[in-house]
Motif scaffolding. Structure first.
Motif, PDB file in Angstrom:
ATOM      1  N   VAL A 115     -12.843 -34.014  17.343  1.00  0.00           N
ATOM      2  CA  VAL A 115     -14.177 -33.563  16.935  1.00  0.00           C
ATOM      3  C   VAL A 115     -14.279 -32.046  17.000  1.00  0.00           C
ATOM      4  O   VAL A 115     -14.838 -31.406  16.089  1.00  0.00           O
ATOM      5  CB  VAL A 115     -15.261 -34.205  17.825  1.00  0.00           C
ATOM      6  CG1 VAL A 115     -16.626 -33.560  17.569  1.00  0.00           C
ATOM      7  CG2 VAL A 115     -15.339 -35.707  17.560  1.00  0.00           C
ATOM      8  N   ILE A 147     -21.052 -33.996  12.498  1.00  0.00           N
ATOM      9  CA  ILE A 147     -20.846 -34.969  13.565  1.00  0.00           C
ATOM     10  C   ILE A 147     -21.349 -36.353  13.170  1.00  0.00           C
ATOM     11  O   ILE A 147     -20.781 -37.376  13.560  1.00  0.00           O
ATOM     12  CB  ILE A 147     -21.506 -34.494  14.888  1.00  0.00           C
ATOM     13  CG1 ILE A 147     -21.158 -35.432  16.046  1.00  0.00           C
ATOM     14  CG2 ILE A 147     -23.014 -34.370  14.725  1.00  0.00           C
ATOM     15  CD1 ILE A 147     -19.692 -35.454  16.410  1.00  0.00           C
ATOM     16  N   LEU A 192     -18.459 -37.793  11.378  1.00  0.00           N
ATOM     17  CA  LEU A 192     -17.303 -38.006  12.238  1.00  0.00           C
ATOM     18  C   LEU A 192     -17.439 -39.279  13.072  1.00  0.00           C
ATOM     19  O   LEU A 192     -16.460 -39.994  13.288  1.00  0.00           O
ATOM     20  CB  LEU A 192     -17.104 -36.803  13.161  1.00  0.00           C
ATOM     21  CG  LEU A 192     -16.626 -35.516  12.492  1.00  0.00           C
ATOM     22  CD1 LEU A 192     -16.593 -34.377  13.509  1.00  0.00           C
ATOM     23  CD2 LEU A 192     -15.253 -35.703  11.858  1.00  0.00           C
ATOM     24  N   GLY A 195     -18.664 -30.711  13.640  1.00  0.00           N
ATOM     25  CA  GLY A 195     -18.056 -31.143  14.883  1.00  0.00           C
ATOM     26  C   GLY A 195     -17.579 -29.988  15.745  1.00  0.00           C
ATOM     27  O   GLY A 195     -17.767 -29.989  16.961  1.00  0.00           O
TER      28      GLY A 195
END
Length: 332
Positions: free
Chosen positions: A207, A214, A217, A247
């Protein structure tokens, strides 16, 4: 879409009801006829779940790999032995909440989400109870055994006492041990499979180097296994994290906190059969939450409704073709 907790529950159900038993396999729909013929008459020897995929091994060294995808589900009938760590319709099975508090006996979800008879994409299945000494004909309540095939069943697995029907999977195939290893190698860490500390390090490292948002992800199964739309939205809200944050811009401690929260929530999901994501509920609020999805999530499926904390309307966006729910005030 079924998320990681559902697949782990399915694997545990197969472990208690199919592993160690000779299995009759068929493909009523016909789309898996050759694969079913390979499995017919074989003994199931081991089962494991990784993220959203299940691998059922048989005594000739081949594995049945199933990925339920958006619409897949297993429907079970017959004598179903519940995993003692999983809440069943017949009583409590060691339920605890996020903070370890003892909870009341299991409360069945109104949509059947925590059912032992149908696990996967939402649907209802009727339980067929049969006498164990019977092999064909009618059971003690007049139900046909084996149960009649209903709908498009890709694969039916049958022991003397239990039936499992697979409908609507994205993937249903046989794999060799090397192919299974290659499939698993492509997946991100799963808290119930991998060492939790090592999984945290892998997740954090990936990450922290990615420019991808995010919110995307968390849905990437090569980054972390098992998280779907519901858990994605709830994890981000619980972390008060904007889903659009790249991320690599998420502070390391916050990335680690996301992983640790996923460890907690996944365990609760497997145990209760429901994606419970709210903490510190009083007994009545807990009963409502266990009975209804609308009462157990912070933001998921609450588009246009006020945030439970700040009152701001929950936003619904589309992210990579999936629905994303979040609070623009709490998750700045």
């Amino acid at each position: 879409m079924p998320e990681g907790h559902s697949v782990h529950r399915i694997a545990r159900q197969f472990d208690r009801n199919f592993v160690g038993r000779v299995v009759a396999a068929s493909s009523p729909q016909g789309r898996f006829a050759e694969g079913a013929a390979e499995l017919d008459g074989r003994t199931a020897t081991e089962v494991r779940a990784v993220g959203k995929q299940m691998f059922l091994e048989f005594d000739h060294g081949l594995f049945l790999r199933v990925h339920l995808g958006m619409y897949g589900a297993w429907d079970f009938a017959g004598e179903i032995v519940a995993d003692p760590t999983i809440a069943s319709a017949n009583g409590r099975m060691g339920q605890t909440n996020q903070r370890g508090t003892r909870l009341p006996p299991v409360i069945m979800d109104e949509s059947g989400e925590n059912s032992l008879t149908s696990i996967g994409a939402p649907r209802r299945a009727r339980v067929h109870v049969r006498m164990s000494e019977q092999t064909t004909g009618l059971d003690d309540e007049g139900e046909q055994w084996p149960p009649p095939v209903v709908g498009q069943v890709r694969l039916r697995l049958l022991t003397e006492v239990t039936a499992a029907d697979l409908r609507g999977p994205t993937a249903c195939e046989l794999q060799t041990p090397d192919e299974v290893a290659a499939t698993i190698a492509k997946l991100g860490p799963d808290p119930l499979v991998d060492d939790v500390s090592e999984g945290e390090e892998r997740f954090t490292a990936v990450v922290r180097r990615k420019p991808t948002a995010i919110g995307l992800l968390l849905m990437d199964q090569t980054v972390v296994s098992g998280i779907g739309n519901v858990y994605r939205a709830e994890l981000l809200y619980r972390a008060r994290l904007n889903p659009h944050t790249p991320g690599r811009e998420v502070p390391e401690e916050l990335v680690r906190a996301l992983w640790r929260d996923w460890v907690r929530l996944l365990a609760i999901g497997v145990e209760t059969g429901q994606m419970m994501t709210m903490d510190d509920l009083d007994p009545e609020a807990y009963r409502r939450a266990m009975a209804s999805r609308d009462d157990r999530h912070w933001v998921y499926h609450r588009a246009g409704l006020p945030c439970r904390v700040c009152g701001t309307d929950i936003v619904l966006e589309e992210a990579a073709g999936r629905k994303l729910y979040w609070c623009p005030s709490c998750q700045r």
